[in-house]
Design an enzyme around this catalytic site. Sequence first.
Site, PDB file in Angstrom:
ATOM      1  N   LYS A   1       0.819  -1.215   0.000  1.00 35.67           N
ATOM      2  CA  LYS A   1       0.000   0.000   0.000  1.00 35.67           C
ATOM      3  C   LYS A   1       0.845   1.254   0.000  1.00 35.67           C
ATOM      4  O   LYS A   1       0.515   2.230  -0.657  1.00 35.67           O
ATOM      5  CB  LYS A   1      -0.929   0.019   1.227  1.00 35.67           C
ATOM      6  CG  LYS A   1      -2.134  -0.902   1.096  1.00 35.67           C
ATOM      7  CD  LYS A   1      -3.173  -0.570   2.171  1.00 35.67           C
ATOM      8  CE  LYS A   1      -4.337  -1.556   2.140  1.00 35.67           C
ATOM      9  NZ  LYS A   1      -5.287  -1.332   3.244  1.00 35.67           N
TER      10      LYS A   1
ATOM     11  N   LYS B   1      -5.369 -10.195  -6.888  1.00 31.70           N
ATOM     12  CA  LYS B   1      -6.569 -10.489  -6.103  1.00 31.70           C
ATOM     13  C   LYS B   1      -7.637  -9.430  -6.341  1.00 31.70           C
ATOM     14  O   LYS B   1      -7.328  -8.277  -6.640  1.00 31.70           O
ATOM     15  CB  LYS B   1      -6.218 -10.609  -4.616  1.00 31.70           C
ATOM     16  CG  LYS B   1      -5.978  -9.293  -3.923  1.00 31.70           C
ATOM     17  CD  LYS B   1      -5.948  -9.421  -2.408  1.00 31.70           C
ATOM     18  CE  LYS B   1      -5.792  -8.007  -1.845  1.00 31.70           C
ATOM     19  NZ  LYS B   1      -5.682  -7.892  -0.432  1.00 31.70           N
TER      20      LYS B   1
ATOM     21  N   LYS C   1     -10.786  -3.669  -3.670  1.00 32.81           N
ATOM     22  CA  LYS C   1     -11.517  -2.405  -3.767  1.00 32.81           C
ATOM     23  C   LYS C   1     -10.761  -1.388  -4.596  1.00 32.81           C
ATOM     24  O   LYS C   1     -11.353  -0.490  -5.170  1.00 32.81           O
ATOM     25  CB  LYS C   1     -11.722  -1.826  -2.365  1.00 32.81           C
ATOM     26  CG  LYS C   1     -12.756  -2.558  -1.558  1.00 32.81           C
ATOM     27  CD  LYS C   1     -12.636  -2.240  -0.064  1.00 32.81           C
ATOM     28  CE  LYS C   1     -13.359  -3.302   0.750  1.00 32.81           C
ATOM     29  NZ  LYS C   1     -12.917  -3.355   2.147  1.00 32.81           N
TER      30      LYS C   1
HETATM   31  P1  TYM Z   1     -10.521  -5.974   4.303  1.00 29.24           P
HETATM   32  O1  TYM Z   1     -11.555  -4.968   4.648  1.00 29.24           O
HETATM   33  O2  TYM Z   1      -9.475  -5.612   3.315  1.00 29.24           O
HETATM   34  O3  TYM Z   1     -11.195  -7.296   3.803  1.00 29.24           O
HETATM   35  C1  TYM Z   1     -12.234  -7.926   4.529  1.00 29.24           C
HETATM   36  C2  TYM Z   1     -12.118  -9.434   4.427  1.00 29.24           C
HETATM   37  O4  TYM Z   1     -12.210  -9.855   3.068  1.00 29.24           O
HETATM   38  C3  TYM Z   1     -11.114 -10.690   2.737  1.00 29.24           C
HETATM   39  N1  TYM Z   1     -10.756 -10.463   1.327  1.00 29.24           N
HETATM   40  C4  TYM Z   1     -10.665 -11.444   0.420  1.00 29.24           C
HETATM   41  N2  TYM Z   1     -10.859 -12.770   0.521  1.00 29.24           N
HETATM   42  C5  TYM Z   1     -10.700 -13.506  -0.609  1.00 29.24           C
HETATM   43  N3  TYM Z   1     -10.387 -12.971  -1.807  1.00 29.24           N
HETATM   44  C6  TYM Z   1     -10.186 -11.630  -1.951  1.00 29.24           C
HETATM   45  N4  TYM Z   1      -9.908 -11.113  -3.141  1.00 29.24           N
HETATM   46  C7  TYM Z   1     -10.336 -10.810  -0.798  1.00 29.24           C
HETATM   47  N5  TYM Z   1     -10.234  -9.474  -0.584  1.00 29.24           N
HETATM   48  C8  TYM Z   1     -10.496  -9.288   0.718  1.00 29.24           C
HETATM   49  C9  TYM Z   1     -10.008 -10.240   3.678  1.00 29.24           C
HETATM   50  O5  TYM Z   1      -9.031 -11.236   3.843  1.00 29.24           O
HETATM   51  C10 TYM Z   1     -10.774  -9.970   4.952  1.00 29.24           C
HETATM   52  O6  TYM Z   1     -11.006 -11.189   5.654  1.00 29.24           O
HETATM   53  N6  TYM Z   1      -7.407  -5.681   8.190  1.00 29.24           N
HETATM   54  C11 TYM Z   1      -8.658  -6.256   7.744  1.00 29.24           C
HETATM   55  C12 TYM Z   1      -9.846  -5.884   8.598  1.00 29.24           C
HETATM   56  C13 TYM Z   1      -9.659  -6.136  10.043  1.00 29.24           C
HETATM   57  C14 TYM Z   1      -9.749  -7.383  10.692  1.00 29.24           C
HETATM   58  C15 TYM Z   1      -9.541  -7.120  12.077  1.00 29.24           C
HETATM   59  C16 TYM Z   1     -10.002  -8.690  10.262  1.00 29.24           C
HETATM   60  C17 TYM Z   1      -9.394  -5.211  10.979  1.00 29.24           C
HETATM   61  N7  TYM Z   1      -9.322  -5.789  12.219  1.00 29.24           N
HETATM   62  C18 TYM Z   1      -9.542  -8.137  13.015  1.00 29.24           C
HETATM   63  C19 TYM Z   1      -9.997  -9.707  11.215  1.00 29.24           C
HETATM   64  C20 TYM Z   1      -9.776  -9.423  12.582  1.00 29.24           C
HETATM   65  C21 TYM Z   1      -8.934  -5.774   6.332  1.00 29.24           C
HETATM   66  O7  TYM Z   1      -8.458  -4.778   5.922  1.00 29.24           O
HETATM   67  O8  TYM Z   1      -9.831  -6.518   5.643  1.00 29.24           O
END
Ligand code: TYM
Length: 332
Positions: free
Chosen positions: A112, A195, A198
């Site tokens: 990022k 992948k 967003k």
């Molecule tokens: P975030 O918001 O980027 O994504 C949310 C969830 O979606 C999954 N994900 C995917 N899974 C499969 N294929 C993809 N292309 C794909 N894109 C996203 C992510 O792995 C995630 O599970 N840091 C985290 C949010 C967070 C969090 C936490 C998660 C903050 N605190 C505590 C678990 C526990 C994040 O940015 O996810």
Amino acid sequence: APRLFSGMQPSADSLHLGNFVGALLQWRELQRKHDALFCVVDLHAITVPQEAASLREKTRRTAAQYIAAGIDPEASTLFVQSHVPAHTELAWVLNTITGFGEASRMTQFKDKSARQGADAASVGLFTYPVLMAADILLYGTEVVPVGDDQRQHVELTRDLAARFNSRFGDTFVIPEAITLPDTARIYDLQNPTSKMSKSAESESGVVWLLDEPAKTAKKIRSAVTDTGREVRFDRGEKAGVSNLLTILSAFTGEKISALEQQFEGRGYGDLKKAVAEAVVAEFEPIRARTLELLDDPAELDRLLAVNAARANELAQERLAQVYDRIGLLPRA
Ligand code: TYM
């Protein structure tokens, strides 16, 4: 029941297919057998610039999509991160036991910040995984269902928990990441080696949960495949087809090998049609329900407040214990 915590960032108007498969699909099942907390991590979202009115809207929309996809706000605790101040408070403490080098090795930060330019990246983006560790550790979490891309952050969380415990005495449960091996990573439909995300360059490779059904079907029909004709899972030679098989497997619960058999002697067109039908059948009612929930923001806000109160109680207890362990003077 084992404690479970997971979250998503409210950083777009809609969640995408990757979020749905990597997170919501698992959450929905796991909430039955776990004491689950599901968080909308707005404080994580502000590690990159956000517009205020739009962030508020996205936060509500994300919560509404959780509910519409089947997260039950009575059985599970569904709340907004900034409504529970202990997340930020514990994050500060954990920052003080995190190595600078350790944080520098987080691949998501490296990606990022490279994209933004090192000088544009904020300190918040750098310390983002530590806030995530606080989210998880506050609740004595045992399992963290996430997609592949978050595994390294959960590893860091485990390291920090163990480190704190050994320095200050047993305080945190060491959590475990769980991913569904077959579907932990969904790829961009137009660019099936990166992948689905967003922040994709082009909209046409990303399927949004709140897209209109016709648009979803069209995006899937236009997915990039290859010049062959065999429906076979092969990440190296057939990235696009493999991605479509993964998606179909996630939505139907069928094994990829069974799908390969099912599509023997049939072309890519048939495969795409099946994927589009499966995705639309799942997303259409979720979309309708989300829009319905958003029609009554006051009720949604009320639900979030009730749930935040529940989370606050749990979080306060562990934070107080942490403050005590590290020697902060209690307020008389
Ligand atoms: P975030 O918001 O980027 O994504 C949310 C969830 O979606 C999954 N994900 C995917 N899974 C499969 N294929 C993809 N292309 C794909 N894109 C996203 C992510 O792995 C995630 O599970 N840091 C985290 C949010 C967070 C969090 C936490 C998660 C903050 N605190 C505590 C678990 C526990 C994040 O940015 O996810």
